[in-house]
Design a protein around this motif. Structure first.
Motif, PDB file in Angstrom:
ATOM      1  N   THR A  74       0.919  -1.136   0.071  1.00  0.00           N
ATOM      2  CA  THR A  74       0.043  -0.032  -0.029  1.00  0.00           C
ATOM      3  C   THR A  74       0.788   1.180  -0.194  1.00  0.00           C
ATOM      4  N   VAL A  75       1.817   1.197   0.731  1.00  0.00           N
ATOM      5  CA  VAL A  75       2.716   2.552   0.853  1.00  0.00           C
ATOM      6  C   VAL A  75       3.439   2.612  -0.430  1.00  0.00           C
ATOM      7  N   PHE A  76       4.112   1.438  -1.140  1.00  0.00           N
ATOM      8  CA  PHE A  76       4.887   1.345  -2.320  1.00  0.00           C
ATOM      9  C   PHE A  76       4.031   2.113  -3.546  1.00  0.00           C
ATOM     10  N   LEU A  77       2.998   1.573  -3.444  1.00  0.00           N
ATOM     11  CA  LEU A  77       2.018   1.852  -4.727  1.00  0.00           C
ATOM     12  C   LEU A  77       1.140   3.235  -4.338  1.00  0.00           C
ATOM     13  N   GLY A  78       0.680   3.324  -3.187  1.00  0.00           N
ATOM     14  CA  GLY A  78      -0.142   4.354  -2.795  1.00  0.00           C
ATOM     15  C   GLY A  78       0.615   5.626  -2.991  1.00  0.00           C
ATOM     16  N   ALA A  79       1.885   5.514  -2.451  1.00  0.00           N
ATOM     17  CA  ALA A  79       2.620   6.997  -2.440  1.00  0.00           C
ATOM     18  C   ALA A  79       2.742   7.533  -3.706  1.00  0.00           C
TER      19      ALA A  79
ATOM     20  N   GLY B  71       2.754  13.274 -13.874  1.00  0.00           N
ATOM     21  CA  GLY B  71       3.193  13.380 -15.011  1.00  0.00           C
ATOM     22  C   GLY B  71       4.652  12.297 -15.183  1.00  0.00           C
ATOM     23  N   ALA B  72       4.777  11.958 -16.618  1.00  0.00           N
ATOM     24  CA  ALA B  72       5.745  10.847 -16.708  1.00  0.00           C
ATOM     25  C   ALA B  72       6.927  11.110 -16.207  1.00  0.00           C
ATOM     26  N   GLY B  73       7.398  12.432 -16.445  1.00  0.00           N
ATOM     27  CA  GLY B  73       8.716  12.766 -15.715  1.00  0.00           C
ATOM     28  C   GLY B  73       8.987  13.035 -14.250  1.00  0.00           C
ATOM     29  N   ASP B  74       7.927  13.047 -13.708  1.00  0.00           N
ATOM     30  CA  ASP B  74       7.540  13.266 -12.146  1.00  0.00           C
ATOM     31  C   ASP B  74       8.464  12.037 -11.469  1.00  0.00           C
ATOM     32  N   PRO B  75       8.865  12.427 -10.235  1.00  0.00           N
ATOM     33  CA  PRO B  75       9.573  11.552  -9.418  1.00  0.00           C
ATOM     34  C   PRO B  75       8.758  10.534  -8.800  1.00  0.00           C
ATOM     35  N   ALA B  76       9.066   9.379  -8.840  1.00  0.00           N
ATOM     36  CA  ALA B  76       8.353   8.246  -8.072  1.00  0.00           C
ATOM     37  C   ALA B  76       8.674   7.596  -7.198  1.00  0.00           C
ATOM     38  N   MET B  77      10.131   7.117  -7.227  1.00  0.00           N
ATOM     39  CA  MET B  77      10.630   6.338  -6.180  1.00  0.00           C
ATOM     40  C   MET B  77      12.288   6.741  -6.034  1.00  0.00           C
TER      41      MET B  77
ATOM     42  N   HIS C 191       8.150   8.312 -13.140  1.00  0.00           N
ATOM     43  CA  HIS C 191       6.955   7.294 -13.100  1.00  0.00           C
ATOM     44  C   HIS C 191       7.185   6.475 -14.481  1.00  0.00           C
ATOM     45  N   ALA C 192       7.717   7.237 -15.519  1.00  0.00           N
ATOM     46  CA  ALA C 192       8.162   6.601 -16.952  1.00  0.00           C
ATOM     47  C   ALA C 192       9.132   5.522 -16.790  1.00  0.00           C
ATOM     48  N   ASN C 193      10.036   5.666 -15.878  1.00  0.00           N
ATOM     49  CA  ASN C 193      11.187   4.597 -15.482  1.00  0.00           C
ATOM     50  C   ASN C 193      10.514   3.640 -14.795  1.00  0.00           C
ATOM     51  N   MET C 194       9.528   3.550 -13.865  1.00  0.00           N
ATOM     52  CA  MET C 194       8.939   2.503 -13.403  1.00  0.00           C
ATOM     53  C   MET C 194       8.105   1.707 -14.175  1.00  0.00           C
ATOM     54  N   LEU C 195       7.471   2.608 -15.193  1.00  0.00           N
ATOM     55  CA  LEU C 195       6.386   1.927 -16.097  1.00  0.00           C
ATOM     56  C   LEU C 195       7.403   1.126 -17.067  1.00  0.00           C
TER      57      LEU C 195
ATOM     58  N   ILE D 247       9.891  -6.110 -10.853  1.00  0.00           N
ATOM     59  CA  ILE D 247       9.677  -7.230 -11.681  1.00  0.00           C
ATOM     60  C   ILE D 247       8.326  -8.010 -11.140  1.00  0.00           C
ATOM     61  N   ALA D 248       8.422  -8.067  -9.804  1.00  0.00           N
ATOM     62  CA  ALA D 248       7.282  -8.876  -9.095  1.00  0.00           C
ATOM     63  C   ALA D 248       6.058  -7.835  -8.850  1.00  0.00           C
ATOM     64  N   THR D 249       6.107  -6.581  -8.775  1.00  0.00           N
ATOM     65  CA  THR D 249       4.822  -5.885  -8.333  1.00  0.00           C
ATOM     66  C   THR D 249       4.514  -5.070  -9.560  1.00  0.00           C
ATOM     67  N   VAL D 250       5.481  -4.217 -10.321  1.00  0.00           N
ATOM     68  CA  VAL D 250       4.832  -3.264 -11.208  1.00  0.00           C
ATOM     69  C   VAL D 250       4.444  -4.056 -12.496  1.00  0.00           C
ATOM     70  N   ALA D 251       5.159  -5.183 -12.861  1.00  0.00           N
ATOM     71  CA  ALA D 251       5.049  -5.885 -14.087  1.00  0.00           C
ATOM     72  C   ALA D 251       3.702  -6.584 -14.056  1.00  0.00           C
ATOM     73  N   PRO D 252       3.080  -7.144 -12.760  1.00  0.00           N
ATOM     74  CA  PRO D 252       1.991  -7.696 -12.803  1.00  0.00           C
ATOM     75  C   PRO D 252       0.963  -6.247 -12.789  1.00  0.00           C
TER      76      PRO D 252
END
Length: 287
Positions: free
Chosen positions: A56-61, A137-143, A161-165, A197-202
């Motif tokens: 929840t923290v990982f994706l919700g943030a 935005g795609a270029g906004d910091p995510a992690m 966000h673009a990196n993560m996707l 690999i395990a969370t964003v890919a699914p």
């Protein structure tokens, strides 16, 4: 597009979160942070083992426009002191077992982050949720991820966000994932493997993840038989443990017939170990 399909299965409490609940939890989590006076773009950390709270923290943030900075549970205090001050984390979610350690770091460094104690499989959310979330935005910091610090001061890598996707979609293309796929992964959410690999890919392929708190040799094959994953996310150490562990039961062996796992280019296995794993468990290796 598929609100009632499962996304995350937490085997220990026996809870399954579908996509509609995931979205509601992420929106509520943004409301929780706003209620603490934390604005989008600020850094939020978690010091948690795998479970509903960490997910929840990982994706919700990220969903709410905040920057998530996972904390390595195996890091030394000196490394944590640096990363928690350097990241300017506003809030750290942790279990009660880590409270004293975090408070000691606060005293030594003068860091002003707030500590929120939560259960591994649940965060108490506010009744009121924000009516509107900030556009991301795609270029906004995510992690914000930090290196281990074994050769010097940890280095922070700010991923957009673009990196993560892009990372999640690359895995989905490589393994040909779709909404029918389910992964079993015990790799921690403070590691890029457990994250992308395990969370964003699914997530980007519409599939689901079975996320036990930690790896257990005795529970791995029972989870395969119970949850019927179509692919496994493993590193060489896990494979070595399984090769030296108990044999599968007939039910577990039957479940393995429809499972595959992807070979990691960053942590390749010797060919003989691959063959041994395939022959013993009947699981195909995806190159």
């Amino acid at each position: 597009t598929q609100p009632t399909e499962p996304f995350l299965i937490a085997p220990e409490p026996g809870i399954a979160i579908d996509y509609a609940t995931l979205r509601a939890n992420c929106i509520a989590f943004a409301g929780l942070l706003r209620g603490q006076g934390i604005s989008p773009g600020a850094t939020v950390s978690f010091m948690l083992e795998n479970g509903l709270s960490a997910a929840t923290v990982f994706l919700g943030a990220m969903y709410g426009g905040f920057v998530v900075s996972p904390i390595n549970l195996l890091a030394q205090d000196a490394q944590l002191e640096y990363t928690l001050t350097h990241s300017e984390a506003r809030l750290v979610f942790a279990t009660a077992a880590n409270r004293e350690r975090l408070e000691a770091i606060q005293r030594r460094t003068g860091a002003t982050f707030e500590i929120r104690i939560v259960d591994v499989d649940g965060i108490e959310m506010p009744a009121a949720t924000p009516q509107r979330l900030e556009l991301v935005g795609a270029g906004d910091p995510a992690m914000l991820m930090y290196t281990s610090g074994t050769t010097g001061t940890p280095k922070g890598a700010l991923l957009s966000h673009a990196n993560m996707l892009a990372a999640g979609r690359a895995v989905a293309r490589s393994l040909e994932l779709d909404a029918s796929d389910r992964v079993l992964s015990s790799l921690p959410l403070y590691h890029i493997n457990g994250q992308c690999i395990a969370t964003v890919a699914p997530l980007v392929s519409g599939g689901s993840i079975v996320m036990p708190h930690r790896f257990s040799v005795s529970q791995w094959w029972p989870l395969v038989a119970q949850q019927r994953p179509t692919w496994l996310n493993m590193v060489p150490t896990i494979i070595a443990y399984l090769l030296n562990g108990p044999a599968t039961t007939p039910e577990q062996a039957a479940a393995c017939a429809h499972v595959r796992f992807g070979r990691s280019a960053s942590a390749p296995l010797p060919p003989e170990q691959h063959r041994a794993f395939e022959q013993r468990f009947g699981i195909s290796v995806v190159e």
